[in-house]
Design a protein around this motif. Structure first.
Motif, mmCIF file in Angstrom:
data_model
loop_
_atom_site.group_PDB
_atom_site.id
_atom_site.type_symbol
_atom_site.label_atom_id
_atom_site.label_comp_id
_atom_site.label_asym_id
_atom_site.label_seq_id
_atom_site.Cartn_x
_atom_site.Cartn_y
_atom_site.Cartn_z
ATOM 1 N N PRO A 189 4.664 93.229 -70.541
ATOM 2 C CA PRO A 189 3.444 92.537 -70.965
ATOM 3 C C PRO A 189 3.438 91.055 -70.629
ATOM 4 N N SER A 190 4.576 90.381 -70.756
ATOM 5 C CA SER A 190 4.586 88.943 -70.470
ATOM 6 C C SER A 190 4.324 88.675 -68.996
ATOM 7 N N LYS A 191 4.962 89.448 -68.116
ATOM 8 C CA LYS A 191 4.744 89.231 -66.678
ATOM 9 C C LYS A 191 3.332 89.650 -66.269
ATOM 10 N N ALA A 192 2.808 90.687 -66.903
ATOM 11 C CA ALA A 192 1.443 91.101 -66.604
ATOM 12 C C ALA A 192 0.452 90.005 -66.990
ATOM 13 N N MET A 193 0.656 89.401 -68.146
ATOM 14 C CA MET A 193 -0.254 88.349 -68.589
ATOM 15 C C MET A 193 -0.120 87.100 -67.724
ATOM 16 N N LEU A 194 1.120 86.756 -67.353
ATOM 17 C CA LEU A 194 1.316 85.595 -66.488
ATOM 18 C C LEU A 194 0.661 85.805 -65.126
ATOM 19 N N GLN A 195 0.778 87.013 -64.577
ATOM 20 C CA GLN A 195 0.162 87.295 -63.283
ATOM 21 C C GLN A 195 -1.356 87.168 -63.357
ATOM 22 N N THR A 196 -1.945 87.723 -64.422
ATOM 23 C CA THR A 196 -3.396 87.630 -64.572
ATOM 24 C C THR A 196 -3.826 86.177 -64.741
ATOM 25 N N SER A 247 5.083 79.428 -73.082
ATOM 26 C CA SER A 247 4.387 78.140 -73.154
ATOM 27 C C SER A 247 3.490 77.958 -71.936
ATOM 28 N N HIS A 248 3.955 78.370 -70.754
ATOM 29 C CA HIS A 248 3.104 78.306 -69.569
ATOM 30 C C HIS A 248 1.883 79.210 -69.722
ATOM 31 N N LEU A 249 2.096 80.396 -70.271
ATOM 32 C CA LEU A 249 0.990 81.330 -70.431
ATOM 33 C C LEU A 249 -0.113 80.731 -71.299
ATOM 34 N N ARG A 303 29.165 88.324 -61.539
ATOM 35 C CA ARG A 303 29.039 86.980 -60.981
ATOM 36 C C ARG A 303 27.836 86.831 -60.047
ATOM 37 N N ALA A 304 27.220 87.930 -59.650
ATOM 38 C CA ALA A 304 26.057 87.825 -58.765
ATOM 39 C C ALA A 304 24.809 88.443 -59.397
ATOM 40 N N VAL A 305 24.758 88.472 -60.726
ATOM 41 C CA VAL A 305 23.549 88.964 -61.403
ATOM 42 C C VAL A 305 22.502 87.851 -61.361
ATOM 43 N N PRO A 306 21.334 88.107 -60.785
ATOM 44 C CA PRO A 306 20.318 87.056 -60.684
ATOM 45 C C PRO A 306 19.644 86.771 -62.018
ATOM 46 N N ARG A 307 19.132 85.554 -62.125
ATOM 47 C CA ARG A 307 18.378 85.116 -63.300
ATOM 48 C C ARG A 307 16.977 84.724 -62.834
ATOM 49 N N ALA A 308 15.966 85.128 -63.569
ATOM 50 C CA ALA A 308 14.590 84.812 -63.155
ATOM 51 C C ALA A 308 13.747 84.433 -64.361
ATOM 52 N N VAL A 309 12.894 83.437 -64.170
ATOM 53 C CA VAL A 309 11.937 83.007 -65.187
ATOM 54 C C VAL A 309 10.584 82.929 -64.488
ATOM 55 N N TYR A 310 9.597 83.676 -65.015
ATOM 56 C CA TYR A 310 8.348 83.894 -64.280
ATOM 57 C C TYR A 310 7.264 82.889 -64.663
ATOM 58 N N THR A 311 7.630 81.631 -64.597
ATOM 59 C CA THR A 311 6.672 80.558 -64.778
ATOM 60 C C THR A 311 5.929 80.354 -63.454
ATOM 61 N N GLU A 312 5.126 79.300 -63.391
ATOM 62 C CA GLU A 312 4.476 78.954 -62.127
ATOM 63 C C GLU A 312 4.768 77.486 -61.836
ATOM 64 N N LEU A 356 -6.492 80.580 -59.854
ATOM 65 C CA LEU A 356 -6.814 80.293 -58.451
ATOM 66 C C LEU A 356 -8.238 79.762 -58.290
ATOM 67 N N ALA A 357 -9.115 80.155 -59.195
ATOM 68 C CA ALA A 357 -10.503 79.711 -59.092
ATOM 69 C C ALA A 357 -10.650 78.218 -59.360
ATOM 70 N N SER A 358 -9.609 77.622 -59.964
ATOM 71 C CA SER A 358 -9.626 76.183 -60.202
ATOM 72 C C SER A 358 -8.739 75.419 -59.231
ATOM 73 N N ASN A 359 -8.085 76.147 -58.347
ATOM 74 C CA ASN A 359 -7.208 75.521 -57.356
ATOM 75 C C ASN A 359 -8.058 75.013 -56.192
ATOM 76 N N PRO A 360 -7.970 73.735 -55.861
ATOM 77 C CA PRO A 360 -8.803 73.197 -54.783
ATOM 78 C C PRO A 360 -8.669 73.937 -53.461
ATOM 79 N N GLU A 361 -7.507 74.551 -53.224
ATOM 80 C CA GLU A 361 -7.298 75.296 -51.986
ATOM 81 C C GLU A 361 -8.197 76.523 -51.900
ATOM 82 N N PHE A 362 -8.506 77.135 -53.048
ATOM 83 C CA PHE A 362 -9.203 78.425 -53.046
ATOM 84 C C PHE A 362 -10.534 78.403 -53.791
#
Length: 465
Positions: A46-53, A184-186, A336-345, A59-65
């Motif tokens: 749910p957290s990643k789904a909400m962050l993606q949405t 907090s980003h969400l 020792r090679a387990v990746p760590r990820a935080v899905y902020t922007e 994007l509609a507020s991003n000057p590029e798009f």
């Protein structure tokens, strides 16, 4: 009394990987909550789904798009749509299909609280079953900080935040770890007045310092505020909201308080003492490198309850290790090679050592960096924020750590995970060809730089660490 080859208490990702990897064995799964654990219903999905949405809406507020949009929906409407999409993805927190998949695989589900009553026997809410081997995958629970007054309010944990329909006008997030940063980003993206309180001197203090700089700036961009080096001294109700008093200055008022100060292994009332274990509440289950519980024959543990690496992918890895050992194949876990990820922007992805942890391990590392904006893919996608930092051991001529932000770093970090896990020489890594145009091309410059800097050194044979 029914008997099974394997009984699993808990049904999270590690448990699922275990039961899916035991062909021909009789398996019983004990679950007092949702089949599948928190990840699919209240945490990762749910957290990643909400962050993606939220990112798509932004994007509609991003000057590029912006020119290609008719205009973004207002925040309240967008949040409602986000919640609707979240609940669809998590099946409205209904585990019927997950339970059916378990049964179709030939395993038996026992709903209720599982507790060891003696070696080889588990009680499930009054029903007793025998096991030859027991796997514990009870996960973790939010840590409730001992702050005066917290008992007088109803704070959110991440579970409440990910199951609520409401968008608070303001929120204080207590904790600047992975969960605190993501949520907090969400909320800031949707316009909540967001304040993050972190007692360490920066967000994600175990990662590279540049990570905190980037994330703090990203939060500032959406009007979020970060208060590092601050300790909460008291919490009190204020109208329908909350007041958070700090040792560093003025109190912060908000509609909601979100507790994201960490999680602790769930080891309460499991009957561990019946198999000779003395584990205090909140302490991790002690496991060896085979994921066997130390001091308890035929008992194994996977996932957050081990306290090793609180990631879904770690739990799945441990599940594979346990299943292989139960099937008679020697399997040893290497973290020792387990990746760590935080899905902020932008998103954070890291593996292995940071520059400081390498020094703490007695290695004087070589470091090389690159800006993601130098890639053609970043220009195509309108990405202006992001970077990569690689850490190498000059004596071994290998990469021992990598940190990246932005550009779908969570996808291309696997290349560096393989490099760290396999002790792949820099001379080989520099010969890897990346497709064009991709964000992964950002790795090429730092790898070449590191290879050139270690070229005059005599390498230590791989395996002699």
């Amino acid at each position: 009394m029914e008997a099974f080859d394997v009984v699993i208490i808990g049904s999270g990702p590690g448990a699922q990987m275990t039961w899916n990897s035991l062909p021909g064995r009789s398996v019983a799964v004990v679950e007092q909550g949702l089949v599948g654990g928190n990840c699919p219903y209240l945490a990762c999905v749910p957290s990643k789904a909400m962050l993606q949405t939220a990112h798509v809406w932004g994007l509609a507020s991003n000057p590029e798009f912006m020119p290609v949009f008719l205009g973004p929906e207002p925040p309240e409407t967008a949040y409602t749509m986000t919640v609707r999409r979240r609940d669809k993805l998590v099946h409205n927190r209904d585990d019927f299909e997950a339970a059916e998949q378990l049964r179709r695989a030939g395993h038996k589900l026992f709903r209720g609280h599982g507790r060891i009553v003696r070696p080889g026997v588990v009680d499930v809410s009054g029903v007793r079953i025998r096991y030859r081997d027991l796997v514990i995958d009870t996960g973790s629970v939010p840590e409730i900080p001992p702050v005066p007054g917290i008992e007088n309010i109803e704070p959110w944990t991440s579970e409440e935040a990910m199951s609520s329909d409401g968008l608070p006008e303001s929120i204080v997030v207590l904790g600047g770890g992975p969960v605190g940063c993501e949520l907090s980003h969400l909320f800031a993206l949707f316009g909540s007045v967001t304040t993050v309180v972190e007692k360490a001197d920066r967000l994600l203090p175990r990662e590279e310092p540049e990570v905190a700089d980037t994330l703090t700036e990203a939060l500032h961009t959406v009007d979020g505020r970060v208060l590092p080096g601050a300790t909460v001294t008291e919490i009190s109700p204020r109208g329908t909201g909350v007041r958070v008093a700090l040792d560093t200055g003025r109190p912060v008022d908000a509609d909601k308080l979100l507790l994201a100060a960490g999680r602790v292994p769930y080891t309460i009332d499991l009957g561990l003492e019946e198999v000779g274990l003395q584990v205090r509440p909140g302490a991790p289950m002690p496991v060896d490198d085979h994921c066997r519980v130390v001091g308890a024959p035929h008992v194994w543990a996977v996932g957050d309850v081990t306290g090793i690496s609180p990631h879904t992918h770690t739990a799945e890895y441990q599940g594979r290790i346990v299943a292989a050992n139960l099937m008679g194949r020697e399997a040893v876990a290497n973290y020792r090679a387990v990746p760590r990820a935080v899905y902020t922007e932008p998103a954070l992805a890291a593996v292995g050592h940071t520059e400081s942890s390498a020094r703490a391990a007695g290695i004087e590392p070589l470091v090389a960096k690159a800006d993601l904006g130098d890639t053609v893919r970043a220009q195509i996608d309108g990405v202006s924020t992001g970077w990569v930092k690689l850490v190498a051991d000059p004596s071994r001529r290998t990469v021992i750590g990598a940190t990246a932000m932005g550009g779908h770093a969570e996808e291309f970090i696997s290349e560096m995970s393989l490099a760290v896990r396999g002790d792949i020489p820099l001379s080989v890594l520099t010969d890897v060809v990346h497709p064009f145009p991709t964000f992964s091309e950002v790795l090429e410059g730092p790898l070449v730089e590191l290879a050139e800097r270690v070229a005059v050194r005599e390498p230590v044979p791989v395996g002699q660490h």
